[in-house]
Write a protein that holds these residues in place. Structure first.
Motif, PDB file in Angstrom:
ATOM      1  N   PRO A  35      81.973  18.620  38.018  1.00 14.16           N
ATOM      2  CA  PRO A  35      81.020  19.354  37.178  1.00 14.16           C
ATOM      3  C   PRO A  35      80.928  20.844  37.501  1.00 14.16           C
ATOM      4  O   PRO A  35      80.604  21.647  36.626  1.00 14.16           O
ATOM      5  CB  PRO A  35      79.687  18.641  37.460  1.00 14.16           C
ATOM      6  N   LEU A  36      81.220  21.221  38.745  1.00 11.97           N
ATOM      7  CA  LEU A  36      81.153  22.631  39.108  1.00 11.97           C
ATOM      8  C   LEU A  36      82.176  23.465  38.337  1.00 11.97           C
ATOM      9  O   LEU A  36      81.989  24.674  38.164  1.00 11.97           O
ATOM     10  CB  LEU A  36      81.377  22.808  40.613  1.00 11.97           C
ATOM     11  N   MET A  37      83.242  22.815  37.880  1.00 12.22           N
ATOM     12  CA  MET A  37      84.300  23.528  37.174  1.00 12.22           C
ATOM     13  C   MET A  37      84.105  23.544  35.664  1.00 12.22           C
ATOM     14  O   MET A  37      84.976  24.005  34.933  1.00 12.22           O
ATOM     15  CB  MET A  37      85.658  22.884  37.500  1.00 12.22           C
ATOM     16  N   LEU A  38      82.984  23.042  35.187  1.00  7.13           N
ATOM     17  CA  LEU A  38      82.747  22.958  33.739  1.00  7.13           C
ATOM     18  C   LEU A  38      82.875  24.311  33.064  1.00  7.13           C
ATOM     19  O   LEU A  38      83.570  24.454  32.050  1.00  7.13           O
ATOM     20  CB  LEU A  38      81.365  22.360  33.477  1.00  7.13           C
ATOM     21  N   ALA A  39      82.219  25.324  33.611  1.00  9.20           N
ATOM     22  CA  ALA A  39      82.257  26.653  32.989  1.00  9.20           C
ATOM     23  C   ALA A  39      83.678  27.188  32.941  1.00  9.20           C
ATOM     24  O   ALA A  39      84.112  27.757  31.921  1.00  9.20           O
ATOM     25  CB  ALA A  39      81.346  27.613  33.751  1.00  9.20           C
ATOM     26  N   GLN A  40      84.410  27.022  34.028  1.00 10.34           N
ATOM     27  CA  GLN A  40      85.781  27.547  34.068  1.00 10.34           C
ATOM     28  C   GLN A  40      86.644  26.931  32.988  1.00 10.34           C
ATOM     29  O   GLN A  40      87.338  27.654  32.255  1.00 10.34           O
ATOM     30  CB  GLN A  40      86.408  27.274  35.432  1.00 10.34           C
ATOM     31  N   MET A  55      74.792  34.101  24.123  1.00  8.46           N
ATOM     32  CA  MET A  55      74.026  33.685  25.292  1.00  8.46           C
ATOM     33  C   MET A  55      74.762  32.593  26.080  1.00  8.46           C
ATOM     34  O   MET A  55      74.799  32.616  27.309  1.00  8.46           O
ATOM     35  CB  MET A  55      72.646  33.171  24.849  1.00  8.46           C
ATOM     36  N   VAL A  56      75.344  31.642  25.355  1.00  4.64           N
ATOM     37  CA  VAL A  56      76.086  30.561  26.012  1.00  4.64           C
ATOM     38  C   VAL A  56      77.255  31.120  26.805  1.00  4.64           C
ATOM     39  O   VAL A  56      77.506  30.723  27.948  1.00  4.64           O
ATOM     40  CB  VAL A  56      76.581  29.530  24.975  1.00  4.64           C
ATOM     41  N   VAL A  57      77.970  32.074  26.217  1.00 10.14           N
ATOM     42  CA  VAL A  57      79.121  32.667  26.897  1.00 10.14           C
ATOM     43  C   VAL A  57      78.672  33.417  28.144  1.00 10.14           C
ATOM     44  O   VAL A  57      79.341  33.357  29.187  1.00 10.14           O
ATOM     45  CB  VAL A  57      79.886  33.606  25.944  1.00 10.14           C
ATOM     46  N   VAL A  58      77.556  34.109  28.064  1.00  6.15           N
ATOM     47  CA  VAL A  58      77.030  34.836  29.224  1.00  6.15           C
ATOM     48  C   VAL A  58      76.708  33.863  30.353  1.00  6.15           C
ATOM     49  O   VAL A  58      77.019  34.123  31.526  1.00  6.15           O
ATOM     50  CB  VAL A  58      75.777  35.644  28.835  1.00  6.15           C
ATOM     51  N   ILE A  59      76.094  32.734  30.013  1.00  6.07           N
ATOM     52  CA  ILE A  59      75.766  31.725  31.022  1.00  6.07           C
ATOM     53  C   ILE A  59      77.038  31.176  31.661  1.00  6.07           C
ATOM     54  O   ILE A  59      77.139  31.053  32.882  1.00  6.07           O
ATOM     55  CB  ILE A  59      74.936  30.584  30.397  1.00  6.07           C
ATOM     56  N   LEU A  60      78.034  30.850  30.833  1.00  7.27           N
ATOM     57  CA  LEU A  60      79.290  30.307  31.355  1.00  7.27           C
ATOM     58  C   LEU A  60      80.000  31.319  32.249  1.00  7.27           C
ATOM     59  O   LEU A  60      80.499  30.971  33.325  1.00  7.27           O
ATOM     60  CB  LEU A  60      80.199  29.912  30.197  1.00  7.27           C
ATOM     61  N   LEU A  61      80.038  32.569  31.814  1.00  9.76           N
ATOM     62  CA  LEU A  61      80.714  33.602  32.602  1.00  9.76           C
ATOM     63  C   LEU A  61      79.985  33.855  33.913  1.00  9.76           C
ATOM     64  O   LEU A  61      80.628  34.003  34.972  1.00  9.76           O
ATOM     65  CB  LEU A  61      80.809  34.889  31.787  1.00  9.76           C
TER      66      LEU A  61
END
Length: 236
Positions: free
Chosen positions: A164-169, A1-7
């Motif tokens: 912070p916008l680049m956190l997922a990347q 689930m975490v990976v799906v959110i990050l992607l």
């Protein structure tokens, strides 16, 4: 689930930049580079990591010696591949409608300059630290993915300022460096149980480990070497 959110976060951010790029050629070029990173590294390497994780874990069952060294070489090789992708994207600037150096996602357009003076060389102590942590403690590959992803975000924040916008990347990019190699330790016996304090420690310790290398680069190996070889992207 975490990976799906990050992607999802990363894809939506890239789509936003793509739409904004309809009115700004630099944003258009940046979105093109990020699409390349998304497809070639995040999705490509992510898919390979999921497909190969069991094979990697089982590969050391009958050959458990020197797992730390295997991990270190494996993660270093992946870092070299990842930087090859990002440096290629920087060199594709003319294909995205801008001049070389107007838009970039690496500090230099020269691959060897990037890995020897900016990125991979600094990461080597971090990889060594993670090999030690994984050999000593029963950290899961997913924990390694997430913790080193956060370390990567801090790495980038220390270099270019927090965004912070680049956190997922950065979690996805850095996390995929260690996820697949971390599976080498899955069947290693006698690893210590993980306590809560180890998770924040695993984020900070690699950064502390890299400080001597950073100082060596700045003061001995390449004093005066530019941190970025291009003008600010906001400059006209």
């Amino acid at each position: 689930m975490v990976v799906v959110i990050l992607l999802t976060w990363q894809i939506l951010l890239t789509i936003f930049l793509t739409l904004a790029g309809l009115e700004d050629r630099k944003l258009a070029a940046m979105s093109g580079m990020l699409w390349g990173l998304n497809l070639l590294w995040i999705i490509g390497m992510g898919g390979l990591s999921i497909s190969l994780r069991k094979y990697v874990a089982e590969s050391v069952v009958h050959s458990p010696k020197r797992i730390w060294l295997k991990f270190f070489c494996f993660v270093t090789a992946l870092a070299l591949v990842e930087e090859a992708i990002t440096t290629t994207m920087t060199n594709c600037a003319p294909l995205f409608g801008v001049k070389m150096g107007e838009v970039y996602i690496t500090a230099s357009a020269n691959y060897f300059d990037v890995v020897l003076f900016h990125s991979v060389v600094v990461f080597l102590p971090q990889f060594a630290m993670w090999g030690w942590l994984l050999k000593r403690y029963a950290l899961s590959p997913f924990a390694a993915f997430l913790m080193y992803g956060l370390t990567g975000f801090i790495n980038e924040a220390l270099f270019a300022g927090p965004n912070p916008l680049m956190l997922a990347q950065w979690i996805l990019v850095y996390g995929l460096l260690v996820y697949l190699p971390a599976n080498l330790f899955n069947h290693l016996p006698d690893r210590r149980r993980v306590r809560w304090w180890l998770y924040p420690a695993a984020v900070v310790l690699p950064i502390l480990a890299s400080i001597p290398m950073v100082m060596l680069l700045l003061l001995v190996i390449a004093p005066g070497h530019p941190s970025i070889h291009f003008p600010p992207m906001g400059a006209e």
